[in-house]
Scaffold this motif. Structure first.
Motif, PDB file in Angstrom:
ATOM      1  N   THR A 121      62.001  23.221  25.407  1.00 20.47           N
ATOM      2  CA  THR A 121      60.986  23.460  24.383  1.00 20.47           C
ATOM      3  C   THR A 121      60.750  24.954  24.286  1.00 20.47           C
ATOM      4  OG1 THR A 121      59.901  21.330  24.807  1.00 20.47           O
ATOM      5  CG2 THR A 121      58.616  23.013  23.669  1.00 20.47           C
ATOM      6  N   LEU A 122      60.926  25.502  23.073  1.00 24.62           N
ATOM      7  CA  LEU A 122      60.820  26.943  22.861  1.00 24.62           C
ATOM      8  C   LEU A 122      59.663  27.240  21.915  1.00 24.62           C
ATOM      9  CD1 LEU A 122      64.597  27.830  22.307  1.00 24.62           C
ATOM     10  CD2 LEU A 122      63.352  27.636  24.464  1.00 24.62           C
ATOM     11  N   ASP A 123      58.942  28.323  22.205  1.00 29.24           N
ATOM     12  CA  ASP A 123      57.916  28.747  21.261  1.00 29.24           C
ATOM     13  C   ASP A 123      58.580  29.528  20.129  1.00 29.24           C
ATOM     14  OD1 ASP A 123      58.413  31.342  22.180  1.00 29.24           O
ATOM     15  OD2 ASP A 123      56.730  31.321  23.571  1.00 29.24           O
ATOM     16  N   GLN A 124      57.763  30.030  19.203  1.00 25.13           N
ATOM     17  CA  GLN A 124      58.321  30.702  18.025  1.00 25.13           C
ATOM     18  C   GLN A 124      59.205  31.879  18.411  1.00 25.13           C
ATOM     19  OE1 GLN A 124      54.262  30.672  16.006  1.00 25.13           O
ATOM     20  NE2 GLN A 124      55.619  30.846  14.236  1.00 25.13           N
ATOM     21  N   GLU A 125      58.696  32.726  19.303  1.00 27.32           N
ATOM     22  CA  GLU A 125      59.445  33.918  19.691  1.00 27.32           C
ATOM     23  C   GLU A 125      60.763  33.552  20.366  1.00 27.32           C
ATOM     24  OE1 GLU A 125      58.909  37.931  22.474  1.00 27.32           O
ATOM     25  OE2 GLU A 125      57.221  36.569  22.134  1.00 27.32           O
ATOM     26  N   GLU A 126      60.725  32.582  21.252  1.00 27.51           N
ATOM     27  CA  GLU A 126      61.939  32.159  21.948  1.00 27.51           C
ATOM     28  C   GLU A 126      62.939  31.536  20.988  1.00 27.51           C
ATOM     29  OE1 GLU A 126      60.028  31.085  26.333  1.00 27.51           O
ATOM     30  OE2 GLU A 126      59.985  29.600  24.707  1.00 27.51           O
ATOM     31  N   MET A 127      62.437  30.808  20.005  1.00 27.54           N
ATOM     32  CA  MET A 127      63.334  30.191  19.026  1.00 27.54           C
ATOM     33  C   MET A 127      64.020  31.252  18.172  1.00 27.54           C
ATOM     34  SD  MET A 127      64.178  27.038  18.437  1.00 27.54           S
ATOM     35  CE  MET A 127      65.585  26.587  17.421  1.00 27.54           C
ATOM     36  N   SER A 218      59.705  19.577  15.842  1.00 21.43           N
ATOM     37  CA  SER A 218      58.536  20.435  15.988  1.00 21.43           C
ATOM     38  C   SER A 218      57.528  19.796  16.923  1.00 21.43           C
ATOM     39  CB  SER A 218      57.875  20.674  14.628  1.00 21.43           C
ATOM     40  OG  SER A 218      58.699  21.485  13.829  1.00 21.43           O
ATOM     41  N   LYS A 219      56.914  20.634  17.744  1.00 20.91           N
ATOM     42  CA  LYS A 219      55.850  20.201  18.636  1.00 20.91           C
ATOM     43  C   LYS A 219      54.621  21.047  18.321  1.00 20.91           C
ATOM     44  CE  LYS A 219      59.167  19.016  22.257  1.00 20.91           C
ATOM     45  NZ  LYS A 219      58.996  17.550  22.174  1.00 20.91           N
ATOM     46  N   THR A 220      53.477  20.396  18.179  1.00 16.78           N
ATOM     47  CA  THR A 220      52.288  21.105  17.707  1.00 16.78           C
ATOM     48  C   THR A 220      51.200  21.247  18.754  1.00 16.78           C
ATOM     49  OG1 THR A 220      51.444  19.000  16.855  1.00 16.78           O
ATOM     50  CG2 THR A 220      52.673  20.396  15.330  1.00 16.78           C
ATOM     51  N   SER A 225      55.769  24.927  18.533  1.00 18.74           N
ATOM     52  CA  SER A 225      56.926  25.095  19.406  1.00 18.74           C
ATOM     53  C   SER A 225      57.983  24.098  18.961  1.00 18.74           C
ATOM     54  CB  SER A 225      56.549  24.875  20.881  1.00 18.74           C
ATOM     55  OG  SER A 225      56.009  23.582  21.074  1.00 18.74           O
TER      56      SER A 225
END
Length: 264
Positions: A121-127, A218-220, A225
């Motif tokens: 699971t990646l956050d916006q920056e990691e994605m 998507s995970k909210t 994320s």
């Protein structure tokens, strides 16, 4: 003919330089009859031995093929490895298995990145970093099956936001998740985000290029994320292992190639 300890002691006492053994390849010396190997004092070894280890498929096949065509090759598909004992001999005249060749194919950095991304699971920056780092390998498709441009995908991940909606809608969208019966959180502009990412890569050195798919959801909870999950990874691994085994078998047509592990 076997000798008693007393006989050996008598022989030792009568030979100041030691008693020859093993057809002159060793000496029995001292009161305790210590065996001294004489090979290091000879011009050549009694037999060839050594261990050749490589990560190169072609190098392994060249080494084995040029030395002992009748030595079997053992292929470990799970480990993407192969080995051969070039002095294995046979049941009638077994060898010492002192001369071996071992191949272990390394994963490519691209395949390693794909496996590391799987089930993460990646956050916006990691994605965004993932797409920027490996974008030259990737193709994107939204939930409607439409292709997406890499630049627009990066922009969409950077700008994604959440919107609270009051709804009783029971349909679970590609980029939405249920929070409660009367409240759900949905990603804005979900059609701009990829539902599937295709990785075009060579999984192991020496193998063919292939395309591996990865689903994006998507995970909210706790902020936007994204979950990544490889599609049909087990089937892809089986295909990769079968390709590896076939390359070794085809590359050594005069050798008996067997699936399995041999411990001498």
């Amino acid at each position: 003919m076997s000798l008693t300890k007393e006989a050996l002691q008598h022989i030792e006492a009568s030979h100041k330089t030691g008693t020859e053994a093993a057809d002159g390849h060793a000496l029995l010396v001292g009161d305790n009859f210590t065996v001294v190997d004489m090979e290091k004092y000879q011009d050549h070894r009694r037999r060839f031995r050594g261990k050749f280890q490589t990560q190169g498929l072609k190098d392994f096949m060249a080494y084995v093929g040029n030395r002992q065509a009748d030595a079997p090759v053992f292929i470990d598909r799970d480990a993407m490895a192969a080995s051969s004992y070039l002095d294995i001999g046979d049941v009638t005249l077994p060898g010492h298995c002192d001369h071996s060749a071992t191949l272990r194919l390394p994963k490519t950095p691209e395949f390693t990145a794909y496996l590391q991304a799987n089930d993460s699971t990646l956050d916006q920056e990691e994605m965004v970093e993932l797409v920027e780092d490996w974008g030259h390998l990737l193709a994107f498709e939204n939930s409607k099956g439409e292709p997406l441009e890499r630049g627009k995908v990066i922009h969409a991940f950077r700008k994604v936001s959440l919107e609270d909606l009051t709804s009783i809608d029971s349909e679970k969208q590609e980029h939405s998740s249920r929070v409660g019966v009367m409240n759900s959180v949905t990603v804005k502009n979900a059609e701009r985000l990829p539902a599937v990412i295709y990785w075009k890569l060579v999984p192991y050195e020496g193998l063919a290029e292939r395309t591996l798919a990865m689903r994006v959801s998507s995970k909210t909870k706790g902020g936007p994320s994204f979950g990544l999950r490889a599609i049909a990874l087990d089937a892809a691994r089986e295909e990769i292992a079968a390709e590896f085994a076939k390359l070794v078998t085809d590359g050594l047509p005069e050798s008996e190639c067997l699936l399995g592990i041999f411990n001498p």
